[in-house]
Motif scaffolding. Structure first.
Motif, PDB file in Angstrom:
ATOM      1  N   LYS A   1     -14.722  -2.944 -13.360  1.00 12.55           N
ATOM      2  CA  LYS A   1     -14.013  -2.060 -12.468  1.00 12.55           C
ATOM      3  C   LYS A   1     -13.881  -2.765 -11.348  1.00 12.55           C
ATOM      4  O   LYS A   1     -14.023  -3.696 -11.114  1.00 12.55           O
ATOM      5  N   VAL A   2     -12.430  -3.024 -10.821  1.00 16.77           N
ATOM      6  CA  VAL A   2     -12.631  -3.610  -9.189  1.00 16.77           C
ATOM      7  C   VAL A   2     -12.736  -1.880  -8.840  1.00 16.77           C
ATOM      8  O   VAL A   2     -12.078  -0.850  -8.491  1.00 16.77           O
ATOM      9  N   LEU A   3     -13.820  -2.304  -7.763  1.00 16.19           N
ATOM     10  CA  LEU A   3     -13.971  -0.528  -6.471  1.00 16.19           C
ATOM     11  C   LEU A   3     -13.943  -1.183  -5.786  1.00 16.19           C
ATOM     12  O   LEU A   3     -14.148  -2.281  -5.153  1.00 16.19           O
ATOM     13  N   ALA A   4     -13.589  -0.482  -4.297  1.00 13.45           N
ATOM     14  CA  ALA A   4     -12.709  -0.262  -3.494  1.00 13.45           C
ATOM     15  C   ALA A   4     -13.125   0.991  -2.632  1.00 13.45           C
ATOM     16  O   ALA A   4     -12.215   2.030  -2.708  1.00 13.45           O
ATOM     17  N   ALA A   5     -14.257   0.963  -1.549  1.00 17.09           N
ATOM     18  CA  ALA A   5     -14.807   2.212  -1.550  1.00 17.09           C
ATOM     19  C   ALA A   5     -14.493   1.892   0.143  1.00 17.09           C
ATOM     20  O   ALA A   5     -14.251   1.058   1.213  1.00 17.09           O
ATOM     21  N   GLY A   6     -13.137   2.725   1.016  1.00 16.09           N
ATOM     22  CA  GLY A   6     -12.460   3.263   1.971  1.00 16.09           C
ATOM     23  C   GLY A   6     -14.062   3.737   2.934  1.00 16.09           C
ATOM     24  O   GLY A   6     -13.829   3.996   4.100  1.00 16.09           O
ATOM     25  N   THR A   7     -14.572   4.978   2.254  1.00 18.13           N
ATOM     26  CA  THR A   7     -15.417   5.826   2.593  1.00 18.13           C
ATOM     27  C   THR A   7     -16.704   6.057   1.784  1.00 18.13           C
ATOM     28  O   THR A   7     -16.491   5.384   0.146  1.00 18.13           O
ATOM     29  N   PRO A   8     -18.031   6.402   2.124  1.00 18.13           N
ATOM     30  CA  PRO A   8     -18.953   6.690   1.208  1.00 18.13           C
ATOM     31  C   PRO A   8     -18.489   7.053   0.051  1.00 18.13           C
ATOM     32  O   PRO A   8     -18.082   8.320   0.036  1.00 18.13           O
ATOM     33  N   LEU A   9     -19.695   6.807  -1.273  1.00 18.88           N
ATOM     34  CA  LEU A   9     -19.169   7.456  -2.673  1.00 18.88           C
ATOM     35  C   LEU A   9     -20.890   8.132  -2.449  1.00 18.88           C
ATOM     36  O   LEU A   9     -21.381   8.492  -1.801  1.00 18.88           O
ATOM     37  N   SER A  10     -20.546   9.303  -2.956  1.00 17.07           N
ATOM     38  CA  SER A  10     -22.325  10.280  -3.261  1.00 17.07           C
ATOM     39  C   SER A  10     -23.262   9.630  -3.608  1.00 17.07           C
ATOM     40  O   SER A  10     -23.535   8.374  -4.307  1.00 17.07           O
ATOM     41  N   ILE A  11     -24.337  10.233  -2.682  1.00 16.17           N
ATOM     42  CA  ILE A  11     -25.738  10.321  -3.231  1.00 16.17           C
ATOM     43  C   ILE A  11     -25.572  10.010  -5.209  1.00 16.17           C
ATOM     44  O   ILE A  11     -25.623  11.255  -5.736  1.00 16.17           O
ATOM     45  N   GLN A  12     -25.799   9.856  -5.957  1.00 18.77           N
ATOM     46  CA  GLN A  12     -25.787   9.404  -7.192  1.00 18.77           C
ATOM     47  C   GLN A  12     -27.225   8.698  -7.800  1.00 18.77           C
ATOM     48  O   GLN A  12     -27.515   7.684  -7.663  1.00 18.77           O
ATOM     49  N   ALA A  13     -27.135   9.342  -9.042  1.00 16.53           N
ATOM     50  CA  ALA A  13     -27.783   8.507 -10.424  1.00 16.53           C
ATOM     51  C   ALA A  13     -27.388   8.757 -11.497  1.00 16.53           C
ATOM     52  O   ALA A  13     -26.712   9.953 -12.042  1.00 16.53           O
ATOM     53  N   HIS A  14     -28.040   7.859 -12.433  1.00 13.70           N
ATOM     54  CA  HIS A  14     -27.706   8.021 -13.657  1.00 13.70           C
ATOM     55  C   HIS A  14     -28.242   8.216 -14.837  1.00 13.70           C
ATOM     56  O   HIS A  14     -29.424   7.381 -14.666  1.00 13.70           O
ATOM     57  N   PRO A  15     -28.100   8.878 -15.755  1.00 11.08           N
ATOM     58  CA  PRO A  15     -29.659   9.212 -16.680  1.00 11.08           C
ATOM     59  C   PRO A  15     -29.608   7.961 -17.626  1.00 11.08           C
ATOM     60  O   PRO A  15     -28.452   7.141 -18.148  1.00 11.08           O
ATOM     61  N   ASP A  16     -30.796   8.135 -18.905  1.00 18.05           N
ATOM     62  CA  ASP A  16     -31.027   6.764 -19.278  1.00 18.05           C
ATOM     63  C   ASP A  16     -30.575   7.395 -21.109  1.00 18.05           C
ATOM     64  O   ASP A  16     -30.070   8.311 -20.877  1.00 18.05           O
TER      65      ASP A  16
ATOM     66  N   ALA B   1       0.959  -1.574  -0.248  1.00 21.62           N
ATOM     67  CA  ALA B   1       0.491  -0.227   0.273  1.00 21.62           C
ATOM     68  C   ALA B   1       0.691   1.341   0.167  1.00 21.62           C
ATOM     69  O   ALA B   1       2.177   0.739   0.539  1.00 21.62           O
ATOM     70  N   THR B   2       0.278   2.437  -0.903  1.00 18.34           N
ATOM     71  CA  THR B   2       1.436   3.567  -0.427  1.00 18.34           C
ATOM     72  C   THR B   2       1.108   4.534   0.243  1.00 18.34           C
ATOM     73  O   THR B   2       1.572   5.613   0.004  1.00 18.34           O
ATOM     74  N   GLY B   3      -0.667   4.067   1.152  1.00 19.79           N
ATOM     75  CA  GLY B   3      -0.985   5.254   1.936  1.00 19.79           C
ATOM     76  C   GLY B   3      -1.926   6.016   1.511  1.00 19.79           C
ATOM     77  O   GLY B   3      -2.901   6.782   1.939  1.00 19.79           O
ATOM     78  N   GLU B   4      -1.937   6.420  -0.106  1.00 17.45           N
ATOM     79  CA  GLU B   4      -3.156   6.865  -0.232  1.00 17.45           C
ATOM     80  C   GLU B   4      -3.713   5.931  -1.008  1.00 17.45           C
ATOM     81  O   GLU B   4      -3.773   4.936  -1.539  1.00 17.45           O
ATOM     82  N   PRO B   5      -5.328   6.798  -0.644  1.00 14.71           N
ATOM     83  CA  PRO B   5      -6.159   6.173  -1.082  1.00 14.71           C
ATOM     84  C   PRO B   5      -6.236   5.436  -2.469  1.00 14.71           C
ATOM     85  O   PRO B   5      -5.962   6.268  -3.375  1.00 14.71           O
ATOM     86  N   GLN B   6      -7.019   4.411  -3.179  1.00 12.06           N
ATOM     87  CA  GLN B   6      -6.624   4.217  -4.281  1.00 12.06           C
ATOM     88  C   GLN B   6      -7.781   3.144  -4.473  1.00 12.06           C
ATOM     89  O   GLN B   6      -8.853   2.295  -3.664  1.00 12.06           O
ATOM     90  N   ALA B   7      -8.842   3.807  -5.211  1.00  8.71           N
ATOM     91  CA  ALA B   7     -10.862   3.848  -5.628  1.00  8.71           C
ATOM     92  C   ALA B   7     -11.164   2.931  -6.564  1.00  8.71           C
ATOM     93  O   ALA B   7     -11.416   1.846  -6.398  1.00  8.71           O
ATOM     94  N   GLU B   8     -10.700   2.760  -7.495  1.00 12.69           N
ATOM     95  CA  GLU B   8     -11.443   1.970  -9.021  1.00 12.69           C
ATOM     96  C   GLU B   8     -10.206   1.473  -9.616  1.00 12.69           C
ATOM     97  O   GLU B   8      -8.728   2.404  -9.709  1.00 12.69           O
ATOM     98  N   LEU B   9     -10.003   0.594 -10.174  1.00 12.22           N
ATOM     99  CA  LEU B   9      -9.176  -0.508 -11.231  1.00 12.22           C
ATOM    100  C   LEU B   9      -9.982  -0.359 -12.007  1.00 12.22           C
ATOM    101  O   LEU B   9     -10.985  -0.893 -11.479  1.00 12.22           O
ATOM    102  N   TRP B  10      -9.301   0.022 -13.191  1.00 13.74           N
ATOM    103  CA  TRP B  10     -10.107   0.337 -14.402  1.00 13.74           C
ATOM    104  C   TRP B  10     -10.010  -1.026 -15.359  1.00 13.74           C
ATOM    105  O   TRP B  10      -7.915  -1.274 -16.150  1.00 13.74           O
ATOM    106  N   MET B  11     -10.805  -1.674 -16.384  1.00 14.76           N
ATOM    107  CA  MET B  11      -9.829  -2.164 -16.809  1.00 14.76           C
ATOM    108  C   MET B  11     -11.068  -2.201 -18.632  1.00 14.76           C
ATOM    109  O   MET B  11     -12.307  -2.136 -18.077  1.00 14.76           O
ATOM    110  N   GLY B  12     -10.600  -1.679 -19.396  1.00  7.10           N
ATOM    111  CA  GLY B  12     -11.141  -1.736 -20.912  1.00  7.10           C
ATOM    112  C   GLY B  12     -10.506  -0.262 -22.236  1.00  7.10           C
ATOM    113  O   GLY B  12      -9.222   0.075 -21.952  1.00  7.10           O
TER     114      GLY B  12
END
Length: 397
Positions: A85-100, A27-38
């Protein structure tokens, strides 16, 4: 077959340890939130076919049919239609919604016509695509998903004994469902200044008391969010949403307009190739209340927790109502399993090690946390490695 070199996105809400542990790194000591594949232009994976690392997005753009197959190009266009993705939440993400899809096209065109820079912090639409998504828990995973029924939200608020919530309780008990939820969310998000501070302070104290009386339950999750985002009216909005705790292997599908927030945990996420997010709280980022209210679907009820459906070939599929992505997994035993090569796919190893053997004679071994892109060549690939778990991301043709 191409081994992928992937980018980690260091968002502030990311876990410090979860992704490094998956990858077998310090670990680097910094947040690592998402590993993107694509092949998303924001952080495309890289591959090396003998002449040095190349962007997967560039390779696909040079010859979409060779990489994606004619059928996928005809159905989805000349780009990879999903992002894994691999998503790793250490604290909450925002309340959100996505458009159609139609909302995304219209919103993107509008902001483009008004000259809003695509990287502007107040920009809502980064692209013209929709963003349905699926999250599958690798460990216990907590989140908020979809509206409670108005009656259930009123019961929850009333149980807190916070007088500031009384007007919301009355509204939720006396209006039709869509109107009640819409007005409640609009009322919460319109709070500003001293009124917002007083309301959030009172509710935060109430959820802390409730969490102390019943530790480990849903009130503990709300108290956690309150501590992470002090003074944020998103805490009140969160009380309108269902609390969900996924066990490893369980998943949630989030379609357009479904409000949600991931609280903590690590999971495999797959989504349409988009980055359009309308936020509603628990965030320091831009919140466009009118646009959020326009996009959100105001319907209450319990979210469906998905469990994989296993076919005769040992593939465990998470069924979803769209074709842009298809997520499944293999928990390998002594017998190898086979996947066809009619569509583009990404394979991700999350436990053990898996050996990939293509019908053209090529082989590749993936350790835990490693992934590979398999172009749509038409040939099959055999997966072997007792004890390995492999996620397969592809499309439905």
């Amino acid at each position: 077959m191409d081994r992928l070199v992937n980018t980690v996105r260091p968002y502030a809400w990311g876990s410090v340890t979860a992704i490094p542990e998956l990858l077998g790194q310090e670990a680097t000591g910094e947040p690592q939130a998402e590993l993107w594949m694509g092949a998303h232009p924001g952080s495309p994976s890289r591959v090396d076919r003998g002449s040095g690392p190349r962007s997967l997005a560039e390779l696909i753009a040079e010859d979409p049919t060779a990489e994606l197959g004619a059928a996928a190009v005809a159905k989805f266009g000349p780009s990879l239609p999903f992002l894994l993705k691999v998503l790793a939440a250490g604290t909450p993400l925002s309340i959100q919604a996505h458009p159609d899809l139609e909302q995304a096209k219209a919103g993107f065109a509008d902001e483009e016509s008004r000259g809003v820079p695509v990287d502007a912090p107040h920009r809502n639409y980064k692209d013209a695509n929709h963003k349905p998504e699926l999250i599958c828990a690798l460990d216990e995973f907590e989140g908020l998903c979809g509206f409670r029924t108005p009656a259930a939200a009123a019961d929850l608020m009333e149980s807190l004994g916070a007088p500031v919530l009384a007007p919301l309780v009355e509204l939720l008990r006396n209006k039709p469902e869509a109107e009640a939820l819409s007005e409640a969310l609009a009322t919460i998000l319109s709070l500003t200044g001293a009124a917002a501070t007083a309301a959030v302070t009172e509710v935060a104290a109430a959820v802390e008391r409730a969490a102390a009386a019943a530790p480990g339950g849903e009130f503990s999750a709300y108290a956690y969010a309150a501590r992470e985002f002090p003074g944020d009216t998103g805490l009140l909005a969160a009380l309108l949403l269902n609390y969900v705790r996924l066990q490893p292997g369980e998943a949630l599908y989030l379609g357009a307009g479904v409000p949600h927030a991931y609280l903590r945990g690590i999971g495999v996420e797959i989504l349409a190739n988009s980055d359009n997010v309308l936020r509603g709280g628990l965030t320091p980022k831009h919140v466009d209340v009118p646009e959020l209210l326009r996009v959100v679907e105001f319907r209450g009820g319990q979210p469906d927790v998905l469990r994989p459906v296993t076919d005769g070939a040992g593939e465990q599929l998470y069924p979803v109502p769209i074709d842009e992505f298809r997520l499944s997994r293999f928990v390998l035993g002594p017998e190898p399993r086979r996947v066809d090569g009619d569509a583009p796919q990404i394979l991700l190893c999350t436990e053990g090690a898996v050996r990939l053997a293509h019908t053209d004679g090529s082989t590749l071994t993936l350790a835990r946390g490693e992934s590979a892109f398999l172009p749509a060549t038409g040939g099959g690939t055999e997966l072997s490695g007792p004890g390995a778990t492999v996620f397969r991301a592809t499309v439905t043709l």
